[in-house]
Design an enzyme around this catalytic site. Sequence first.
Site, PDB file in Angstrom:
ATOM      1  N   THR A  16     -93.530 -92.317   6.214  1.00  0.00           N
ATOM      2  CA  THR A  16     -92.104 -92.917   5.955  1.00  0.00           C
ATOM      3  C   THR A  16     -91.394 -93.721   7.179  1.00  0.00           C
ATOM      4  O   THR A  16     -90.749 -94.652   6.733  1.00  0.00           O
ATOM      5  CB  THR A  16     -90.924 -91.453   5.864  1.00  0.00           C
ATOM      6  OG1 THR A  16     -91.537 -90.811   4.633  1.00  0.00           O
ATOM      7  CG2 THR A  16     -89.575 -91.910   5.790  1.00  0.00           C
ATOM      8  N   TYR A  30     -89.402 -93.900  -1.753  1.00  0.00           N
ATOM      9  CA  TYR A  30     -89.847 -94.850  -1.227  1.00  0.00           C
ATOM     10  C   TYR A  30     -91.288 -95.204  -1.034  1.00  0.00           C
ATOM     11  O   TYR A  30     -91.815 -94.243  -1.410  1.00  0.00           O
ATOM     12  CB  TYR A  30     -89.106 -95.102   0.194  1.00  0.00           C
ATOM     13  CG  TYR A  30     -89.042 -94.047   1.017  1.00  0.00           C
ATOM     14  CD1 TYR A  30     -90.464 -93.500   1.557  1.00  0.00           C
ATOM     15  CD2 TYR A  30     -87.971 -93.153   0.845  1.00  0.00           C
ATOM     16  CE1 TYR A  30     -90.253 -92.305   2.129  1.00  0.00           C
ATOM     17  CE2 TYR A  30     -88.173 -91.865   1.575  1.00  0.00           C
ATOM     18  CZ  TYR A  30     -89.345 -91.634   2.314  1.00  0.00           C
ATOM     19  OH  TYR A  30     -89.540 -90.370   2.787  1.00  0.00           O
ATOM     20  N   THR A  96     -94.487 -86.839   7.808  1.00  0.00           N
ATOM     21  CA  THR A  96     -94.122 -86.011   8.276  1.00  0.00           C
ATOM     22  C   THR A  96     -94.743 -84.756   7.328  1.00  0.00           C
ATOM     23  O   THR A  96     -94.832 -83.566   7.709  1.00  0.00           O
ATOM     24  CB  THR A  96     -92.435 -85.704   8.166  1.00  0.00           C
ATOM     25  OG1 THR A  96     -92.000 -85.938   6.990  1.00  0.00           O
ATOM     26  CG2 THR A  96     -91.918 -86.575   9.407  1.00  0.00           C
ATOM     27  N   ASP A  97     -95.074 -85.248   6.131  1.00  0.00           N
ATOM     28  CA  ASP A  97     -95.591 -84.029   4.934  1.00  0.00           C
ATOM     29  C   ASP A  97     -96.942 -83.269   5.621  1.00  0.00           C
ATOM     30  O   ASP A  97     -96.650 -81.933   5.564  1.00  0.00           O
ATOM     31  CB  ASP A  97     -96.154 -84.563   3.913  1.00  0.00           C
ATOM     32  CG  ASP A  97     -94.910 -85.195   2.980  1.00  0.00           C
ATOM     33  OD1 ASP A  97     -93.731 -84.839   3.448  1.00  0.00           O
ATOM     34  OD2 ASP A  97     -94.841 -85.717   1.953  1.00  0.00           O
ATOM     35  N   LYS A 169     -93.163 -78.300   9.168  1.00  0.00           N
ATOM     36  CA  LYS A 169     -92.046 -78.819   8.558  1.00  0.00           C
ATOM     37  C   LYS A 169     -91.259 -77.915   7.670  1.00  0.00           C
ATOM     38  O   LYS A 169     -91.718 -77.312   6.803  1.00  0.00           O
ATOM     39  CB  LYS A 169     -92.689 -79.911   7.520  1.00  0.00           C
ATOM     40  CG  LYS A 169     -91.620 -80.786   6.866  1.00  0.00           C
ATOM     41  CD  LYS A 169     -92.174 -82.173   6.183  1.00  0.00           C
ATOM     42  CE  LYS A 169     -91.228 -82.934   5.588  1.00  0.00           C
ATOM     43  NZ  LYS A 169     -91.563 -84.294   4.894  1.00  0.00           N
ATOM     44  N   GLU A 298    -107.933 -50.913   2.602  1.00  0.00           N
ATOM     45  CA  GLU A 298    -108.876 -51.441   1.723  1.00  0.00           C
ATOM     46  C   GLU A 298    -108.942 -53.179   2.111  1.00  0.00           C
ATOM     47  O   GLU A 298    -110.326 -53.719   1.962  1.00  0.00           O
ATOM     48  CB  GLU A 298    -108.232 -51.454   0.418  1.00  0.00           C
ATOM     49  CG  GLU A 298    -109.179 -51.920  -0.594  1.00  0.00           C
ATOM     50  CD  GLU A 298    -108.561 -51.689  -2.226  1.00  0.00           C
ATOM     51  OE1 GLU A 298    -107.256 -51.284  -2.286  1.00  0.00           O
ATOM     52  OE2 GLU A 298    -109.073 -52.052  -3.021  1.00  0.00           O
TER      53      GLU A 298
HETATM   54  N1  ASP Z   1     -94.136 -88.856   2.363  1.00  0.00           N
HETATM   55  C1  ASP Z   1     -93.949 -89.093   3.639  1.00  0.00           C
HETATM   56  C2  ASP Z   1     -95.345 -88.810   4.553  1.00  0.00           C
HETATM   57  O1  ASP Z   1     -95.576 -87.814   4.726  1.00  0.00           O
HETATM   58  C3  ASP Z   1     -92.974 -88.059   4.620  1.00  0.00           C
HETATM   59  C4  ASP Z   1     -92.598 -88.600   5.707  1.00  0.00           C
HETATM   60  O2  ASP Z   1     -93.152 -89.495   6.349  1.00  0.00           O
HETATM   61  O3  ASP Z   1     -91.429 -88.416   6.294  1.00  0.00           O
HETATM   62  O4  ASP Z   1     -96.080 -89.634   4.764  1.00  0.00           O
END
Ligand code: ASP
Length: 336
Positions: A16, A30, A96-97, A169, A298
């Site tokens: 992002t 986006y 961030t993902d 996250k 178990e």
């Molecule tokens: N969709 C993005 C990614 O992980 C989310 C982010 O960067 O915040 O590339």
Amino acid sequence: MAQCASKVVILATGGTIVSSGASATQMTGYSIQGLGVDDLLSAVPMLADAARVEAAQVSNIDSSSMTSKVWMTLARAVQDALDREDVSGVVITHGTDTMEETAWFLNLVLKSEKPVVLTGAMRPATALSAEGPLNLLNAVRIAADPRAAGRGVMIALNDVIVSARDATKTHPTNVATFRGPDLGMIGMIAGTHVEFIGRSDKPHTVETPFTLEALEAHVKAHGALPRVDIVYSHVDDDGVMVKAALAAGAAGIVHAGTGNGSIHEAALPALHEAAAAGVLVIRASRTGSGMTVEGLAEWQAAGFIPSGTLNPQKARVLVQLCLVCGVDAKDAFARF
Ligand code: ASP
């Protein structure tokens, strides 16, 4: 200004932080549309006050589509930078993902005491109040700071520094997304002040038996790290997803169980079948915090390994590294 003696290498992978929306108010949906590492640098001219910066583009992808192959390219680029005498630390810009998985992977594989900091943004570069530029500046400040050495790989966003081992996250859109549930942050930033308040007690980087060379050889030969599936349990879980993982050739299964890694009685036979076939079965928890420990006798008897404080996606990475590097998984989950 004293920190200008430090050289920090910035490696950009996408996310992002380099994404664009149609307007300043578009905060979801986006995509990456041509911005890259040069745009990151030109958005933050004051980086020059924090360190001597050198930058390179490793990939330009949304991190939801991260692959083992990109990891190998990235890890090699980071290791090469860390091995240089003139480099004090490395900053990686990343979506961030899956940032927590990449950070954890690097935390276990890199061999250096020098700081490595991952950062990114929750709002695209085109958004009102885009936080990427400040996150990047802060990450460079951390990587240039001699006190950051020896703490393993870190994630720094929104003025919070969390160890790669513990960071996750926690929110799909809020800028305050990275936390270490129950485990806490290891530092914080206020203005130009970087403050370290702790460190993860777990072995990392130079203290682990995982080597980039072994992983690279595996990915070169097989195209990816070993298949390890995460199976998320729920009401009426009948084990069909475990069977699907087995049919797909999984070498490991991380069972994201209810509560303390609990297993639905109707799914248990499929997990027994997996363990009997030599597949590593890890019991993690879908609760999002805390520690998964021994449960029913178990489960232990079947050889299912509790994930401790590792969440399912972190447990998955550790299983992959154990499989490739010939490390005993039970021992690894107890130690790392
Ligand atoms: N969709 C993005 C990614 O992980 C989310 C982010 O960067 O915040 O590339």
